[in-house]
Design an enzyme around this catalytic site. Structure first.
Site, PDB file in Angstrom:
ATOM      1  N   ASP A   9      59.534  -1.140  20.843  1.00  0.00           N
ATOM      2  CA  ASP A   9      59.231   0.287  20.753  1.00  0.00           C
ATOM      3  C   ASP A   9      58.686   0.691  22.135  1.00  0.00           C
ATOM      4  O   ASP A   9      58.355  -0.183  22.945  1.00  0.00           O
ATOM      5  CB  ASP A   9      58.187   0.475  19.644  1.00  0.00           C
ATOM      6  N   LEU A  10      58.592   1.980  22.405  1.00  0.00           N
ATOM      7  CA  LEU A  10      58.109   2.396  23.732  1.00  0.00           C
ATOM      8  C   LEU A  10      56.652   2.851  23.699  1.00  0.00           C
ATOM      9  O   LEU A  10      55.751   2.147  24.177  1.00  0.00           O
ATOM     10  CB  LEU A  10      59.011   3.522  24.269  1.00  0.00           C
ATOM     11  N   ASP A  11      56.437   4.020  23.080  1.00  0.00           N
ATOM     12  CA  ASP A  11      55.095   4.591  23.084  1.00  0.00           C
ATOM     13  C   ASP A  11      54.147   3.727  22.249  1.00  0.00           C
ATOM     14  O   ASP A  11      54.390   3.488  21.072  1.00  0.00           O
ATOM     15  CB  ASP A  11      55.157   6.013  22.510  1.00  0.00           C
ATOM     16  N   THR A  17      51.883   6.615  26.002  1.00  0.00           N
ATOM     17  CA  THR A  17      52.200   8.029  26.223  1.00  0.00           C
ATOM     18  C   THR A  17      51.605   8.915  25.127  1.00  0.00           C
ATOM     19  O   THR A  17      51.685  10.144  25.228  1.00  0.00           O
ATOM     20  CB  THR A  17      53.727   8.243  26.314  1.00  0.00           C
ATOM     21  N   LYS A  45      52.298   9.213  15.622  1.00  0.00           N
ATOM     22  CA  LYS A  45      52.871   8.065  16.341  1.00  0.00           C
ATOM     23  C   LYS A  45      54.178   7.616  15.698  1.00  0.00           C
ATOM     24  O   LYS A  45      54.221   7.387  14.482  1.00  0.00           O
ATOM     25  CB  LYS A  45      51.872   6.911  16.379  1.00  0.00           C
ATOM     26  N   GLY A  46      55.190   7.478  16.505  1.00  0.00           N
ATOM     27  CA  GLY A  46      56.488   7.017  16.006  1.00  0.00           C
ATOM     28  C   GLY A  46      57.270   8.089  15.255  1.00  0.00           C
ATOM     29  O   GLY A  46      58.399   7.871  14.837  1.00  0.00           O
ATOM     30  N   ARG A  49      59.985  14.430  17.268  1.00  0.00           N
ATOM     31  CA  ARG A  49      59.402  15.678  17.796  1.00  0.00           C
ATOM     32  C   ARG A  49      59.443  16.792  16.743  1.00  0.00           C
ATOM     33  O   ARG A  49      58.450  17.474  16.512  1.00  0.00           O
ATOM     34  CB  ARG A  49      60.177  16.107  19.045  1.00  0.00           C
ATOM     35  N   SER A 114      63.278   3.298  20.452  1.00  0.00           N
ATOM     36  CA  SER A 114      62.208   4.312  20.462  1.00  0.00           C
ATOM     37  C   SER A 114      62.666   5.605  19.812  1.00  0.00           C
ATOM     38  O   SER A 114      63.841   5.960  19.856  1.00  0.00           O
ATOM     39  CB  SER A 114      61.809   4.588  21.909  1.00  0.00           C
ATOM     40  N   ALA A 115      61.703   6.338  19.238  1.00  0.00           N
ATOM     41  CA  ALA A 115      62.000   7.646  18.653  1.00  0.00           C
ATOM     42  C   ALA A 115      62.079   8.725  19.724  1.00  0.00           C
ATOM     43  O   ALA A 115      62.570   9.823  19.479  1.00  0.00           O
ATOM     44  CB  ALA A 115      60.905   8.018  17.652  1.00  0.00           C
ATOM     45  N   SER A 116      61.604   8.398  20.926  1.00  0.00           N
ATOM     46  CA  SER A 116      61.488   9.430  21.964  1.00  0.00           C
ATOM     47  C   SER A 116      62.814   9.765  22.637  1.00  0.00           C
ATOM     48  O   SER A 116      63.572   8.885  23.020  1.00  0.00           O
ATOM     49  CB  SER A 116      60.493   8.971  23.028  1.00  0.00           C
ATOM     50  N   ASN A 118      62.780  11.080  25.419  1.00  0.00           N
ATOM     51  CA  ASN A 118      62.446  10.947  26.841  1.00  0.00           C
ATOM     52  C   ASN A 118      62.329   9.488  27.272  1.00  0.00           C
ATOM     53  O   ASN A 118      61.832   9.199  28.366  1.00  0.00           O
ATOM     54  CB  ASN A 118      61.117  11.662  27.119  1.00  0.00           C
ATOM     55  N   LYS A 145      62.576   6.798  12.236  1.00  0.00           N
ATOM     56  CA  LYS A 145      61.766   5.765  11.590  1.00  0.00           C
ATOM     57  C   LYS A 145      60.938   6.461  10.498  1.00  0.00           C
ATOM     58  O   LYS A 145      60.502   7.578  10.737  1.00  0.00           O
ATOM     59  CB  LYS A 145      60.798   5.129  12.605  1.00  0.00           C
ATOM     60  N   GLU A 169      56.235  -3.254  17.457  1.00  0.00           N
ATOM     61  CA  GLU A 169      55.967  -1.865  17.045  1.00  0.00           C
ATOM     62  C   GLU A 169      54.475  -1.587  16.887  1.00  0.00           C
ATOM     63  O   GLU A 169      53.737  -2.454  16.455  1.00  0.00           O
ATOM     64  CB  GLU A 169      56.601  -1.619  15.662  1.00  0.00           C
ATOM     65  N   ASP A 170      54.073  -0.359  17.219  1.00  0.00           N
ATOM     66  CA  ASP A 170      52.658   0.013  17.026  1.00  0.00           C
ATOM     67  C   ASP A 170      52.478   0.998  15.878  1.00  0.00           C
ATOM     68  O   ASP A 170      51.345   1.323  15.535  1.00  0.00           O
ATOM     69  CB  ASP A 170      52.083   0.648  18.297  1.00  0.00           C
TER      70      ASP A 170
HETATM   71  P1  B16 Z   1      59.814  12.863  22.286  1.00  0.00           P
HETATM   72  P2  B16 Z   1      58.042   5.721  20.117  1.00  0.00           P
HETATM   73  C1  B16 Z   1      57.591   8.332  19.734  1.00  0.00           C
HETATM   74  O1  B16 Z   1      57.825   7.253  20.594  1.00  0.00           O
HETATM   75  C2  B16 Z   1      56.130   8.763  19.806  1.00  0.00           C
HETATM   76  O2  B16 Z   1      55.290   7.755  19.280  1.00  0.00           O
HETATM   77  C3  B16 Z   1      55.934  10.018  19.004  1.00  0.00           C
HETATM   78  O3  B16 Z   1      54.580  10.441  19.070  1.00  0.00           O
HETATM   79  C4  B16 Z   1      56.862  11.119  19.533  1.00  0.00           C
HETATM   80  O4  B16 Z   1      56.725  12.320  18.783  1.00  0.00           O
HETATM   81  C5  B16 Z   1      58.309  10.603  19.459  1.00  0.00           C
HETATM   82  O5  B16 Z   1      58.414   9.397  20.200  1.00  0.00           O
HETATM   83  C6  B16 Z   1      59.298  11.619  20.003  1.00  0.00           C
HETATM   84  O6  B16 Z   1      59.085  11.766  21.378  1.00  0.00           O
HETATM   85  O7  B16 Z   1      59.150  14.183  22.016  1.00  0.00           O
HETATM   86  O8  B16 Z   1      59.586  12.344  23.695  1.00  0.00           O
HETATM   87  O9  B16 Z   1      61.277  12.857  21.918  1.00  0.00           O
HETATM   88  O10 B16 Z   1      56.700   5.217  19.678  1.00  0.00           O
HETATM   89  O11 B16 Z   1      59.083   5.683  19.017  1.00  0.00           O
HETATM   90  O12 B16 Z   1      58.518   5.071  21.392  1.00  0.00           O
HETATM   91 MG    MG Z   2      55.289   3.628  19.141  1.00  0.00          MG
END
Ligand code: B16
Ligand code: MG
Length: 218
Positions: A9-11, A17, A45-46, A49, A114-116, A118, A145, A169-170
């Site tokens: 996972d990333l964040d 972040t 978290k996770g 958006r 990752s869910a992000s 970015n 997720k 994963e966190d």
């Molecule tokens: P973005 P992960 C998740 O990252 C974050 O934990 C979560 O807080 C955030 O809303 C989500 O990514 C979406 O991020 O706005 O950058 O698309 O923990 O899955 O790496």
């Molecule tokens: Mg995470």
């Protein structure tokens, strides 16, 4: 040689972040007269958006138009990206490069899950992108997720069976996603929150090379 798929996972696992998400969501919440706490941020978290904004609006008992929703999402992301732009390698969480390098030296495939949306920009900012064989992020999935989709796509890209994949994963939702995917889940964080993971470590400094070697050989 045994090959396992190692999915990160990333964040909260590679970088923290969450603090930047918090600042950006807090600004947005204030603009709507919603009080947004760090405890509430924990629950994001996770979480994707879209779902994060839905939750903040429901905590604040607000309903807004679809256009306003889209505008807020884009404003939040712009604000978040302004923090990301200033990131560098110093923000990588302790021992992450050491673990990645150990896996690389031992020819183990590595993916990001990752869910992000970015994720790629962040990996570039902290100069870790080149260490990943595959990257799956919020742009590649249709189900967030705790759905296992993100990790199943990562396993496919690595060409490793899910049962031979290990996920770091966190978040609660992320550990559930890894378990549902029939992968080995490693929670990074506190036992109170991640009790459903197969293994739990406070952070990567607690993970030994012997432990990684066992995961590779088992
Ligand atoms: P973005 P992960 C998740 O990252 C974050 O934990 C979560 O807080 C955030 O809303 C989500 O990514 C979406 O991020 O706005 O950058 O698309 O923990 O899955 O790496
Ligand atoms: Mg995470």
């Amino acid at each position: 040689m045994h090959k396992k798929g190692f999915i990160f996972d990333l964040d909260g696992v590679i970088v923290d972040t969450a603090k930047y998400h918090f600042l950006a969501w807090k600004k947005l919440a204030s603009s709507l007269d919603i009080d947004f706490t760090e405890e509430e941020n924990e629950q994001l978290k996770g979480v994707s958006r879209v779902r994060s904004l839905e939750k903040i609006l429901s905590w604040g008992n607000k309903t807004i138009s679809e256009d306003k929703f889209k505008k807020l999402m884009s404003d939040k992301n712009e604000d978040y990206l302004s923090y990301i732009a200033k990131m560098d390698e110093s923000e990588i969480l302790p021992d992450v490069p050491k673990i990645l390098d150990y896996l690389i030296v031992n020819s183990q495939p590595i993916a990001l899950g990752s869910a992000s949306k970015n994720a790629r920009i962040i990996l570039e900012r902290v100069d870790l992108k080149k260490k990943f064989d595959a990257i799956v992020d919020g742009n590649d999935v249709s189900k967030a997720k705790p759905d296992p989709e993100v990790f199943l796509i990562a396993a496919k890209l690595l060409d490793i069976e899910p049962k031979n994949c290990i996920v770091f994963e966190d978040s609660v939702a992320g550990v559930t996603a890894a378990n549902t995917a029939n992968m080995i889940s490693i929670g990074i964080g506190s036992e109170d929150v991640l009790g459903h993971a197969d293994y739990i470590f406070k952070d990567f400094t607690e993970i030994s090379e012997e432990f990684l070697q066992k995961l590779i050989n088992n």
